[in-house]
Motif scaffolding. Structure first.
Motif, PDB file in Angstrom:
ATOM      1  N   ALA A 124     101.245  33.474   8.450  1.00  0.00           N
ATOM      2  CA  ALA A 124     101.690  32.158   8.914  1.00  0.00           C
ATOM      3  C   ALA A 124     102.988  32.258   9.701  1.00  0.00           C
ATOM      4  CB  ALA A 124     101.868  31.214   7.725  1.00  0.00           C
ATOM      5  N   GLU A 125     103.908  33.061   9.225  1.00  0.00           N
ATOM      6  CA  GLU A 125     105.178  33.235   9.938  1.00  0.00           C
ATOM      7  C   GLU A 125     104.949  33.881  11.302  1.00  0.00           C
ATOM      8  OE1 GLU A 125     107.346  35.355   6.928  1.00  0.00           O
ATOM      9  OE2 GLU A 125     108.046  33.497   5.989  1.00  0.00           O
ATOM     10  N   CYS A 126     103.978  34.768  11.375  1.00  0.00           N
ATOM     11  CA  CYS A 126     103.619  35.394  12.648  1.00  0.00           C
ATOM     12  C   CYS A 126     103.058  34.336  13.604  1.00  0.00           C
ATOM     13  CB  CYS A 126     102.606  36.506  12.391  1.00  0.00           C
ATOM     14  SG  CYS A 126     102.275  37.551  13.796  1.00  0.00           S
ATOM     15  N   VAL A 127     102.195  33.471  13.091  1.00  0.00           N
ATOM     16  CA  VAL A 127     101.640  32.381  13.910  1.00  0.00           C
ATOM     17  C   VAL A 127     102.757  31.492  14.423  1.00  0.00           C
ATOM     18  CG1 VAL A 127     100.228  30.274  13.886  1.00  0.00           C
ATOM     19  CG2 VAL A 127      99.425  32.317  12.695  1.00  0.00           C
ATOM     20  N   LEU A 128     103.637  31.100  13.532  1.00  0.00           N
ATOM     21  CA  LEU A 128     104.708  30.176  13.909  1.00  0.00           C
ATOM     22  C   LEU A 128     105.678  30.792  14.909  1.00  0.00           C
ATOM     23  CD1 LEU A 128     105.397  28.638  10.389  1.00  0.00           C
ATOM     24  CD2 LEU A 128     104.221  27.545  12.318  1.00  0.00           C
ATOM     25  N   ALA A 129     105.935  32.069  14.767  1.00  0.00           N
ATOM     26  CA  ALA A 129     106.894  32.738  15.654  1.00  0.00           C
ATOM     27  C   ALA A 129     106.296  33.111  17.004  1.00  0.00           C
ATOM     28  CB  ALA A 129     107.444  33.988  14.972  1.00  0.00           C
ATOM     29  N   GLN A 130     104.988  33.415  17.015  1.00  0.00           N
ATOM     30  CA  GLN A 130     104.365  33.954  18.229  1.00  0.00           C
ATOM     31  C   GLN A 130     102.977  33.363  18.434  1.00  0.00           C
ATOM     32  OE1 GLN A 130     105.014  38.375  18.541  1.00  0.00           O
ATOM     33  NE2 GLN A 130     105.326  38.105  16.348  1.00  0.00           N
ATOM     34  N   SER A 131     102.844  32.069  18.384  1.00  0.00           N
ATOM     35  CA  SER A 131     101.517  31.441  18.394  1.00  0.00           C
ATOM     36  C   SER A 131     100.694  31.759  19.641  1.00  0.00           C
ATOM     37  CB  SER A 131     101.632  29.937  18.201  1.00  0.00           C
ATOM     38  OG  SER A 131     102.450  29.373  19.194  1.00  0.00           O
ATOM     39  N   LYS A 132     101.312  31.814  20.790  1.00  0.00           N
ATOM     40  CA  LYS A 132     100.553  32.122  22.012  1.00  0.00           C
ATOM     41  C   LYS A 132     100.020  33.548  21.967  1.00  0.00           C
ATOM     42  CE  LYS A 132     103.031  28.822  24.818  1.00  0.00           C
ATOM     43  NZ  LYS A 132     103.920  28.609  25.947  1.00  0.00           N
ATOM     44  N   TRP A 133     100.834  34.474  21.495  1.00  0.00           N
ATOM     45  CA  TRP A 133     100.402  35.860  21.349  1.00  0.00           C
ATOM     46  C   TRP A 133      99.307  35.961  20.289  1.00  0.00           C
ATOM     47  CZ3 TRP A 133     100.892  38.776  16.830  1.00  0.00           C
ATOM     48  CH2 TRP A 133     100.513  40.106  16.946  1.00  0.00           C
ATOM     49  N   PHE A 134      99.490  35.267  19.178  1.00  0.00           N
ATOM     50  CA  PHE A 134      98.584  35.349  18.035  1.00  0.00           C
ATOM     51  C   PHE A 134      97.140  35.043  18.415  1.00  0.00           C
ATOM     52  CE2 PHE A 134      96.374  33.699  14.360  1.00  0.00           C
ATOM     53  CZ  PHE A 134      96.753  34.539  13.337  1.00  0.00           C
ATOM     54  N   VAL A 135      96.919  34.004  19.194  1.00  0.00           N
ATOM     55  CA  VAL A 135      95.550  33.581  19.489  1.00  0.00           C
ATOM     56  C   VAL A 135      94.819  34.526  20.427  1.00  0.00           C
ATOM     57  CG1 VAL A 135      96.006  31.146  19.011  1.00  0.00           C
ATOM     58  CG2 VAL A 135      96.238  32.008  21.342  1.00  0.00           C
ATOM     59  N   GLN A 136      95.530  35.444  21.047  1.00  0.00           N
ATOM     60  CA  GLN A 136      94.889  36.383  21.957  1.00  0.00           C
ATOM     61  C   GLN A 136      94.985  37.829  21.485  1.00  0.00           C
ATOM     62  OE1 GLN A 136      96.191  35.728  25.988  1.00  0.00           O
ATOM     63  NE2 GLN A 136      96.128  33.531  25.727  1.00  0.00           N
ATOM     64  N   ALA A 137      95.722  38.066  20.436  1.00  0.00           N
ATOM     65  CA  ALA A 137      95.976  39.431  19.978  1.00  0.00           C
ATOM     66  C   ALA A 137      94.792  40.000  19.208  1.00  0.00           C
ATOM     67  CB  ALA A 137      97.213  39.438  19.083  1.00  0.00           C
ATOM     68  N   ALA A 138      94.711  41.314  19.205  1.00  0.00           N
ATOM     69  CA  ALA A 138      93.715  42.003  18.390  1.00  0.00           C
ATOM     70  C   ALA A 138      94.061  41.811  16.919  1.00  0.00           C
ATOM     71  CB  ALA A 138      93.698  43.484  18.730  1.00  0.00           C
ATOM     72  N   VAL A 139      93.037  41.699  16.112  1.00  0.00           N
ATOM     73  CA  VAL A 139      93.236  41.515  14.674  1.00  0.00           C
ATOM     74  C   VAL A 139      94.102  42.641  14.107  1.00  0.00           C
ATOM     75  CG1 VAL A 139      92.064  41.408  12.442  1.00  0.00           C
ATOM     76  CG2 VAL A 139      91.114  40.205  14.402  1.00  0.00           C
ATOM     77  N   ALA A 140      93.845  43.859  14.540  1.00  0.00           N
ATOM     78  CA  ALA A 140      94.631  44.997  14.060  1.00  0.00           C
ATOM     79  C   ALA A 140      96.110  44.834  14.399  1.00  0.00           C
ATOM     80  CB  ALA A 140      94.093  46.293  14.653  1.00  0.00           C
ATOM     81  N   ASN A 141      96.408  44.325  15.583  1.00  0.00           N
ATOM     82  CA  ASN A 141      97.806  44.123  15.983  1.00  0.00           C
ATOM     83  C   ASN A 141      98.467  43.020  15.171  1.00  0.00           C
ATOM     84  OD1 ASN A 141      97.431  46.118  17.861  1.00  0.00           O
ATOM     85  ND2 ASN A 141      97.248  44.737  19.589  1.00  0.00           N
TER      86      ASN A 141
END
Length: 83
Positions: free
Chosen positions: A20-37
């Protein structure tokens, strides 16, 4: 959606909270990033990322390449752009 995630942080497990903190901090990156990343960035397992996304309905996954493909993610991006 991001506001709801932020409000629920205290109720999440430690692994869910890191995603959740990753989503909140980097939401634009999160939705396009590889699951592994995402898993590496949040310091969680890949299944944890899948479960988090499924529960929050942030995005669909395309199993062929294991990337977060936007389904509802465009809504998240638009919300981020407005904030």
């Amino acid at each position: 959606m991001l506001a709801r995630i932020s409000q629920k942080l205290p109720e999440l497990s430690s692994a869910e909270r890191r995603v959740a903190e990753c989503v909140l901090a980097q939401s634009k990156w999160f939705v396009q990033a590889a699951v592994a990343n995402i898993a590496q960035e949040a310091r969680v397992s890949q299944p944890t990322v899948f479960v988090f996304v499924a529960v929050w309905a942030l995005a669909g996954f395309q199993n062929s390449n294991s990337t977060c493909q936007p389904v509802l993610a465009m809504t998240v991006c638009l919300m981020c752009m407005k904030n």
